[in-house]
Design a protein around this motif. Structure first.
Motif, mmCIF file in Angstrom:
data_model
loop_
_atom_site.group_PDB
_atom_site.id
_atom_site.type_symbol
_atom_site.label_atom_id
_atom_site.label_comp_id
_atom_site.label_asym_id
_atom_site.label_seq_id
_atom_site.Cartn_x
_atom_site.Cartn_y
_atom_site.Cartn_z
ATOM 1 N N UNK A 125 0.904 -1.244 -0.054
ATOM 2 C CA UNK A 125 -0.027 -0.013 0.002
ATOM 3 C C UNK A 125 0.857 1.133 -0.068
ATOM 4 N N UNK A 126 2.048 1.352 -0.563
ATOM 5 C CA UNK A 126 2.811 2.326 -0.570
ATOM 6 C C UNK A 126 2.203 3.487 -1.190
ATOM 7 N N UNK A 127 1.289 3.345 -1.985
ATOM 8 C CA UNK A 127 0.694 4.471 -2.504
ATOM 9 C C UNK A 127 0.007 5.417 -1.472
ATOM 10 N N UNK A 183 -3.694 1.048 2.411
ATOM 11 C CA UNK A 183 -4.035 2.090 1.219
ATOM 12 C C UNK A 183 -5.364 2.322 0.694
ATOM 13 N N UNK A 184 -6.463 1.204 1.208
ATOM 14 C CA UNK A 184 -7.724 1.281 0.894
ATOM 15 C C UNK A 184 -8.437 2.389 1.989
ATOM 16 N N UNK A 185 -7.851 2.389 3.030
ATOM 17 C CA UNK A 185 -8.513 3.298 4.033
ATOM 18 C C UNK A 185 -8.116 4.912 3.945
ATOM 19 N N UNK A 186 -7.038 4.968 3.360
ATOM 20 C CA UNK A 186 -6.638 6.376 3.548
ATOM 21 C C UNK A 186 -7.424 7.493 2.799
ATOM 22 N N UNK A 187 -7.903 6.996 1.451
ATOM 23 C CA UNK A 187 -8.790 8.081 0.804
ATOM 24 C C UNK A 187 -9.957 8.453 1.779
ATOM 25 N N UNK A 188 -10.553 7.563 2.454
ATOM 26 C CA UNK A 188 -11.669 7.955 2.998
ATOM 27 C C UNK A 188 -11.308 8.718 4.339
ATOM 28 N N UNK A 189 -9.890 8.878 4.737
ATOM 29 C CA UNK A 189 -9.411 10.018 5.673
ATOM 30 C C UNK A 189 -9.429 11.047 5.166
ATOM 31 N N UNK A 191 9.343 5.381 3.372
ATOM 32 C CA UNK A 191 7.982 6.325 3.391
ATOM 33 C C UNK A 191 8.302 7.682 3.029
ATOM 34 N N UNK A 192 9.430 8.292 3.604
ATOM 35 C CA UNK A 192 9.831 9.457 3.241
ATOM 36 C C UNK A 192 10.089 9.680 1.618
ATOM 37 N N UNK A 209 -8.095 10.005 -5.979
ATOM 38 C CA UNK A 209 -8.097 9.662 -7.205
ATOM 39 C C UNK A 209 -6.807 9.485 -7.933
ATOM 40 N N UNK A 210 -5.779 10.268 -7.546
ATOM 41 C CA UNK A 210 -4.308 10.091 -7.979
ATOM 42 C C UNK A 210 -3.594 9.163 -7.510
ATOM 43 N N UNK A 211 -4.054 8.699 -6.326
ATOM 44 C CA UNK A 211 -3.143 7.532 -5.585
ATOM 45 C C UNK A 211 -3.987 6.346 -5.375
ATOM 46 N N UNK A 212 -4.329 5.790 -6.500
ATOM 47 C CA UNK A 212 -5.336 4.479 -6.276
ATOM 48 C C UNK A 212 -4.653 3.249 -6.107
ATOM 49 N N UNK A 213 -5.257 2.437 -5.662
ATOM 50 C CA UNK A 213 -4.667 0.914 -5.363
ATOM 51 C C UNK A 213 -3.866 0.543 -6.173
ATOM 52 N N UNK A 214 -4.013 0.685 -7.590
ATOM 53 C CA UNK A 214 -3.262 0.505 -8.722
ATOM 54 C C UNK A 214 -2.041 1.002 -8.602
ATOM 55 N N UNK A 215 -1.901 2.312 -8.104
ATOM 56 C CA UNK A 215 -0.583 2.773 -8.099
ATOM 57 C C UNK A 215 0.326 1.880 -7.319
#
Lengths: 302, 435, 345
Positions: C58-60, C119-125, C215-216, C235-241
C-alpha cells in the motif's frame, strides 16, 4: 431497542459475507502458508462464471454448486501451475518471502484484464433467487430477509463441514501436517503437493461462494473493477486476522466482530468513518493480540 | 562493507540514454503561440474528449461520447459547420486524474485537437486544465461535465466553460422546493462526505434549510454490504418522512434497495447526479420500479417527452446512428445537447475559425445560443456559467422523470447567495432541422 | 567508474538527461518526468522489500501523504517548491515511522495485508477533512518556469528537470545509505534477524528506520506526482498505483538499486506500447485491458523465472560460468575479530 436489533442483524449479515472470504483465506493459509491476494480476483471470476451458468442452466441452485466446483478447479489449477513453479524457482533469496505475494498480485491483474476482455462491456446482473424483503413480525420488519438468512446458514454449515474435515478426518490431518511440517508429513507418506492443491481447491470453492452470495445479496451487478470485491478482500483479510489466521472458527468470529463493530459505528457514530475504524481495528488486534482471538500460536509468523 | 558491481549501473544508464535518444525522433517543439491553430483545416475540425468509458464511473457516462459523435455525424451530413466537418477523438481516462492528464496530453500534443469538449469529473478536469496549461496554450475546454462551480470562474479558468448547473444551485432549488412542499415534515439527508456533498450542504445552508437527520457516507463505502441497511435503520429510527439523497447512483441504488428490503417508506428526493435511472437499471432492472414516486431534478427536457422538438430530433438522429442497440436516455440527451451547443459555438465563431474567436463567441453570444435546455445559459464576458436552474419532476415506474404539474416549471439561481426565482425564460424555438 | 567516482557518474547521467530533454517532444518529456517519479517510488520499495525484507502493498498511501502535504504547504503557506518537497518527505516519513512502529512485529502476509488495508482506508480519511478537498482534490501549482530560462521553456520541461534533479540526488543519497552500515544492518536483519540481534543490531529500530526512510522517499515521489498533474486527490493515488510500484520493484530486481530504471521505464513504456497495439487493431477493449494484462504477465514471469531481477540474474549466470568472484554484491560482516563474507548472493 429497535435500532439495536437492526444493528445486530445488519452486523451479522455483513459478517456472513466477510466470513466466507475469511474462511477462504484461512484455508489457503492453513494448507500452504500463503495469503492469496488474488483471492478476490478468483472469486470475481467465479462469480462471472456463475452468472454465465445461471444464464445457461437457468437455475441458481444448480449454478451455485457448479460455480463452486469450477472455482475449486480453477484454484487448484493456479496452485499447480503458479505456486509450485514459484516454489521451485524462488525459494531462496530475498524474494522468497514475498514472491508468492507478488505472484498472486500479478495473477489478480491477469484475471481482471481477462474479465475485462471477455465481459467488459456486458451488462452483467446476477438475480437473487430468494426474496430480499425482510421478514415481518406484525408491523415490524426486521433487517433479515430470506436471502440474508440463507447466506448466514450457508456460512455456518460451511464452517462446520470444513472444521470437521480439518479436525476429524485423515484428509484434514494431512492438510494440517502438510502446512506445518511438510518434510515430516512427506516421511509419513503424505503426498504433500497433492494435499496442498486440495487445500487451494477447497478455498477456491469457498471464495466462489463468497463472490456469488455477496453479489446476489448486494446490488446484483458485476463489473470487472468491482469495488465490492477489493473491499471484500481487505475486509476478509481483516476478519481473518482478528479471528486468527490459523483458525477456521476464528475466521467466522473475526468476521462477526468486524461486522458488528462496523455496523455499530455506522449507526451510532457516522458512516463516514467505516474504513478508518476497520483499519484501526486491524492495527489494534495486530498490536495487542497478533495471533487473533482464537489463534493459538503466539508470536510472529516468520 | 558492500560493493555493488558498477558495470550494470553504467550499462543500465547507457541503455537508457541510447533508448531515449532513439525515441527522440522528433525535434523539440518550440512553444510558439503565433502559429495557426491546430486541429482545423479548410474542411475539418478535430475535437477531443476524455471521459470514463470504463471503470467505476463508467455506467451511464460512457454513453456520452457516442451520443456526441452521433450528433456531430448528423451535422456533417448537413454540410458541417461553416463548411467544415467535425471529428471527435474520444479517450478513456477511467475517472483517474493522472490518466486524464495523460489522455489530454495525447489529445492536445499528439492528436492536435482544436478544442476539448465535455471532459468529465471535477478532479480530472482540474488536473488536466492545470497540467496541460490549457489557458497558456489557449486551448478551449468547452462544456465540462461537472457541477463544480469553480470552472465558471473566468479568472481561474479563462478557456473553460461550464454547462451543468452547480451543486450549490441544485441544493438551493431543492431547499426552496422542500420548504414549500413539505413544511412541517421530518427531513433527512444522505450525502457523500466530500466536496461534492459539502457543496450541497453549503447550498442548503444558504437557502436556510436544516434537516432533522444527517447521514454522511464515506465515498466508496456504499459498496460495502450492509451500508445501505445502516442508512435505512437510521432513517426508520428518526421517522424520516422526506429523505434527500445527494450522492452518486450507486448510493441511490443501495438506499432504494435496502428501503425496499426493510419495507421502509419515505418520500425520496434524489439529486441529479444520483438520479440517473439508466445507471440504476444497469445495477439491476429490479431497482428501477423502486424509483416510482421519487422526486428528481433535471434541466433538459425529459427523454420520454415526445412532444419536445429537441427530444424528437435527437431521438431520430440517435436511432439512425445506433438503431435499437442503445437506449435513448438522459445520458444520451446530455451528450447530444452538449454537442449541439458546441456546434452553435463553432457556428458563432464564424468561417475564420480560431481558438480565441471561439472563446469570445461564447462569451459574447453564448447567452443567446439556441439550446435544448429549459434554463437560460449564463455565459458572459465575466463568467462562464452554463445552465442555471432545474425543474422538478417525479419518477414513474419505468424510471422516466416527468415534470410536476405537467409542464416545465423552471427555477433559476446562482452559486452564491442569490435568491431562487421561478424562471420566465422561454426557450427559443429549435432551429430548422436541429442544426 | 561508478565505484570510483559515483558523484561524477550521476552528474554525467544528469547531463545526458539535460541533453535529452531538449531533443524530445513534449509528450516524451512529460513521460520522462513520470519515469523519474516511478524511479524514486520503486527505489523506496527496493529499500523496504529488498533490503529490509518488509512488504508494503500500500505504498501509494505514503505517496498520497506526500502529495497532499506538499499541496497544502503550497496553498496555505505559499511555500517555495523545495520546501514543499521537504514537507512532503517529513509528513510521509512520520506516517512511515508510525506504521513501522505499529507493524514492527509483523512480517510477510500480515504486513502486506495491513499496508493494503491502509491504502484502501486512506482516501476515506482524506474525505473526512474538508481541507483535503475530498474527491475533487486540491490544486498543487508550482508556478511557471523562471523567466531566466527563456520563453520557450515549457511547463513539462520544467517538471522534467525538477523530477530528474530530485531523482538523481535521491538515488545518489539512497545508494550511499544502502552502502553504509545501515544498509548492512538491514541486509543482516533480513537474512537472519536473530543472528543480527546477537550481533548487536537493534532489530526493531532497524526495521522502523527502513520504513521511515522508505515512506519519506515515497512521499517525495508523491509530491512530484502531484506536481506533474497539478492536483492532489484520492483518485491520483489509487490502489493500482501501489500495485504498479510493487510490480516495478520486482521487475527492477528488488534486491538491488541498480536496476531501478528498468522498472520505471517499463511502467511508463507499457501503456504506450499497448496504445500502439490498440491503434493497430482499433479495439477499445484492447486499449483498456492490454496494459494491465502486459504488466501482470510480465510480473508473474519475472517472479517465476527471474525473481531477483534481470540484473542479478545475468550476474549469477556469469558467476556460474566460472568468472572470478564478481558477484553482484559481496557482503562482509565483522563480528568481533572474525570476518565473515559471502562471495555469492
Amino acid at each position: 431497542m429497535n435500532q439495536f436489533l437492526d444493528m445486530v442483524l445488519i452486523g451479522i449479515s455483513a459478517a456472513s459475507i466477510y466470513s466466507l472470504m475469511a474462511i477462504s483465506m484461512v484455508l489457503v493459509w492453513r494448507s500452504t502458508q500463503v495469503v492469496n491476494f488474488a483471492q478476490a480476483g478468483m472469486a470475481l471470476l467465479s462469480t462471472y462464471i456463475g452468472y454465465e451458468l445461471v444464464a445457461r442452466v437457468g437455475h441458481f441452485w444448480i449454478a451455485l454448486p457448479l460455480a463452486m466446483i469450477l472455482g475449486a478447479a480453477f484454484s487448484a489449477f493456479i496452485e499447480f501451475v503458479l505456486m509450485r513453479t514459484l516454489q521451485k524457482h524462488s525459494s531462496q533469496g530475498a524474494i522468497a518471502a514475498i514472491a508468492p505475494i507478488i505472484a498472486t498480485l500479478g495473477l489478480l491483474g491477469l484475471i481482471r484484464a481477462g474479465i475485462g476482455f471477455i465481459w467488459g462491456h456486458a451488462d452483467v446482473q446476477l438475480e437473487a433467487p430468494l426474496s430480499k424483503v425482510g421478514y415481518t413480525f406484525g408491523d415490524v420488519t426486521i433487517v433479515m430477509s430470506p436471502m440474508g438468512l440463507f447466506v448466514l446458514l450457508f456460512v455456518i454449515t460451511l464452517m462446520i463441514i470444513v472444521s470437521i474435515v480439518f479436525q476429524r478426518t485423515n484428509i484434514g490431518l494431512a492438510l494440517r501436517a502438510s502446512a506445518y511440517a511438510p518434510e515430516i508429513a512427506q516421511l509419513a507418506g503424505i503426498r504433500v503437493s497433492g494435499i496442498r492443491t486440495l487445500g487451494w481447491a477447497i478455498a477456491g470453492a469457498a471464495g466462489a461462494a463468497a463472490g456469488i452470495l455477496q453479489t446476489v445479496n448486494g446490488t446484483g451487478a458485476l463489473t470487472p473493477e468491482s469495488l465490492e470485491f477489493s473491499l471484500l478482500l481487505v475486509f476478509g483479510f481483516i476478519a481473518a486476522v482478528i479471528g486468527g489466521l490459523e483458525s477456521l472458527p476464528g475466521a467466522v468470529l473475526g468476521a462477526l466482530i468486524l461486522g458488528l463493530v462496523l455496523a455499530a459505528v455506522q449507526i451510532y457514530i457516522s458512516g463516514a468513518l467505516v474504513f478508518i475504524v476497520a483499519f484501526l481495528l486491524l492495527l489494534l488486534v495486530l498490536g495487542l493480540r497478533p495471533q487473533g482471538f482464537l489463534g493459538s500460536k503466539a508470536g510472529r509468523r516468520a | 562493507m558492500i560493493r555493488i558491481n558498477r558495470r550494470k549501473l553504467i550499462t543500465t544508464s547507457a541503455v537508457l540514454a541510447i533508448a531515449a535518444l532513439t525515441v527522440a525522433a522528433v525535434p523539440a517543439q518550440a512553444f510558439n503561440p503565433s502559429m495557426a491553430d491546430p486541429g482545423i483545416t479548410g474542411s475539418t475540425i478535430k475535437l477531443g474528449i476524455t471521459s470514463p468509458l470504463t471503470g467505476i464511473a463508467a455506467p451511464g457516462y460512457s454513453k456520452i461520447p457516442g451520443a456526441m459523435k452521433a450528433y456531430f455525424d448528423y451535422v456533417n451530413t448537413k454540410g458541417g459547420v461553416n463548411g467544415r466537418k467535425i471529428t471527435l477523438v474520444s479517450k478513456d481516462d477511467q475517472y483517474i486524474p493522472t490518466t486524464a492528464v495523460a489522455k489530454a496530453n495525447e489529445l492536445i500534443l499528439r492528436d492536435r485537437v482544436f478544442a476539448l469538449v465535455g471532459t468529465l469529473g471535477t478532479a480530472s478536469t482540474k488536473a488536466l486544465t492545470a497540467s496541460t496549461q490549457l489557458s497558456k496554450r489557449g486551448v478551449p475546454s468547452l462544456f465540462v461535465n461537472t457541477g463544480w462551480s469553480g470552472f465558471a470562474d473566468k479568472k481561474a479558468y479563462p478557456t473553460t466553460f461550464s454547462i451543468l448547473p452547480s451543486y450549490q444551485m441544485e441544493a438551493k432549488i431543492m431547499a426552496k422546493f422542500i420548504k414549500k412542499e413539505y413544511t412541517g415534515k421530518k427531513l433527512a439527508l444522505i450525502y457523500q462526505d466530500d466536496d461534492f456533498g459539502r457543496d450541497a450542504l453549503a447550498g442548503f445552508k444558504t437557502a436556510g434549510l436544516t434537516f432533522d437527520t444527517y447521514i454522511p457516507y464515506a465515498s466508496g463505502s456504499q459498496a460495502l454490504p450492509a451500508t445501505g441497511a445502516g442508512w435505512i435503520s437510521k432513517l426508520k429510527t428518526a421517522g424520516a418522512e422526506v429523505t434527500v439523497l445527494f450522492g452518486v447512483s450507486s448510493a441511490s441504488t443501495a438506499a432504494l434497495a435496502n428501503a425496499y428490503g426493510a419495507g421502509f417508506k419515505t418520500q425520496w428526493v434524489l439529486g441529479s447526479v444520483g438520479g440517473d435511472a439508466t445507471t440504476i437499471a444497469a445495477t439491476s432492472k429490479n431497482y428501477v420500479p423502486l424509483l416510482n414516486g421519487a422526486k428528481g431534478f433535471s434541466f433538459a427536457p425529459a427523454p420520454t417527452d415526445t412532444t419536445d422538438d429537441y427530444i424528437k430530433k435527437f431521438q431520430e438522429i440517435y436511432t439512425a446512428a445506433y438503431g435499437t442497440t442503445q437506449t435513448f436516455d438522459n445520458n444520451v440527451v446530455a451528450g447530444m445537447s452538449n454537442a449541439f451547443l458546441v456546434v452553435q459555438a463553432l457556428k458563432a465563431a464564424g468561417k475564420n475559425l480560431t481558438r480565441k474567436g471561439l472563446i469570445s463567441a461564447i462569451e459574447t453570444k453564448g447567452s443567446t445560443f439556441a439550446s435544448p435546455f429549459l434554463t437560460p445559459l449564463g455565459y458572459s464576458a465575466k463568467a462562464h456559467t452554463g445552465a442555471t436552474g432545474y425543474w422538478i419532476g417525479t419518477y414513474g415506474p419505468t424510471g422516466a422523470l416527468t415534470p410536476d404539474g405537467g409542464k416545465y416549471t423552471v427555477y433559476t439561481t446562482d452559486s452564491g447567495t442569490g435568491p431562487v426565482v421561478e424562471s420566465t425564460y422561454k426557450r427559443p424555438a429549435m432551429p430548422e432541422n436541429g442544426l | 567508474m561508478l565505484k570510483k567516482h559515483p558523484l561524477i557518474t550521476f552528474i554525467f547521467f544528469g547531463f545526458i538527461l539535460f541533453l535529452i530533454s531538449n531533443r524530445l517532444d513534449e509528450i516524451r518529456v512529460y513521460q520522462g518526468a513520470t519515469v523519474a517519479i516511478y524511479a524514486i517510488g520503486i527505489a523506496s520499495l527496493i529499500l523496504l522489500i529488498g533490503y529490509s525484507g518488509q512488504v508494503s502493498l500500500g505504498h501509494g498511501a505514503f505517496l498520497a501523504i506526500g502529495g497532499f502535504a506538499a499541496a497544502l504547504a503550497r496553498i496555505h503557506y505559499e511555500a517555495p517548491i523545495w520546501l514543499t518537497f521537504v514537507v512532503a518527505v517529513l509528513a510521509a516519513a512520520i506516517g512511515g515511522a508510525l506504521l513501522g512502529l505499529a507493524a514492527a512485529r509483523l512480517s510477510g502476509p500480515y504486513l502486506a495485508g495491513t499496508t493494503l488495508a491502509l491504502a484502501i482506508g486512506l482516501p476515506s480519511i482524506a474525505n473526512q477533512f474538508s481541507i483535503l478537498g475530498g474527491e475533487q482534490g486540491i490544486t498543487f501549482d508550482i508556478g511557471l518556469p523562471p523567466a531566466s530560462l527563456g520563453e520557450d521553456f515549457t511547463q513539462y520541461k520544467w517538471f522534467f528537470w525538477i523530477s530528474w534533479t530530485v531523482a538523481l540526488i535521491t538515488l545518489y543519497w539512497l545508494r550511499n545509505i544502502l552502502n553504509s552500515r545501515y544498509g548492512r544492518g538491514w541486509r543482516a536483519v533480513r537474512s537472519n534477524d536473530v543472528a543480527a540481534e546477537l550481533a548487536g543490531i537493534h532489530v526493531g529500530r532497524n526495521k522502523v528506520l527502513a520504513f521511515t526512510i522508505s515512506a519519506g522517499l515515497a512521499g517525495l515521489a508523491g509530491a512530484l506526482l502531484a506536481m506533474t498533474i497539478s492536483l492532489a486527490s484520492p483518485g491520483v493515488f489509487p490502489l493500482a498505483l501501489s500495485f504498479s510500484l510493487a510490480t516495478g520493484a520486482v521487475l527492477s530486481g528488488v534486491t538491488t538499486l541498480g536496476g531501478v530504471m528498468i522498472g520505471a521505464v517499463t511502467l511508463v513504456a507499457i501503456p504506450e506500447i499497448a496504445l500502439a497495439i490498440a491503434n493497430r487493431y482499433g479495439s477499445e477493449t484492447i486499449t483498456t485491458n492490454l496494459p494491465g494484462l502486459l504488466v501482470s504477465a510480465l510480473l508473474i514471469l519475472t517472479v517465476l523465472f527471474v525473481p531477483n531481477g534481470p540484473v542479478e540474474q545475468i550476474h549469477a549466470k556469469r558467476a556460474k560460468k566460472g568468472h572470478s568472484s564478481h558477484s553482484l554484491v559481496e557482503i562482509s560482516v565483522r563480528v568481533g575479530s572474525k570476518k565473515w563474507s559471502t562471495n555469492k548472493k
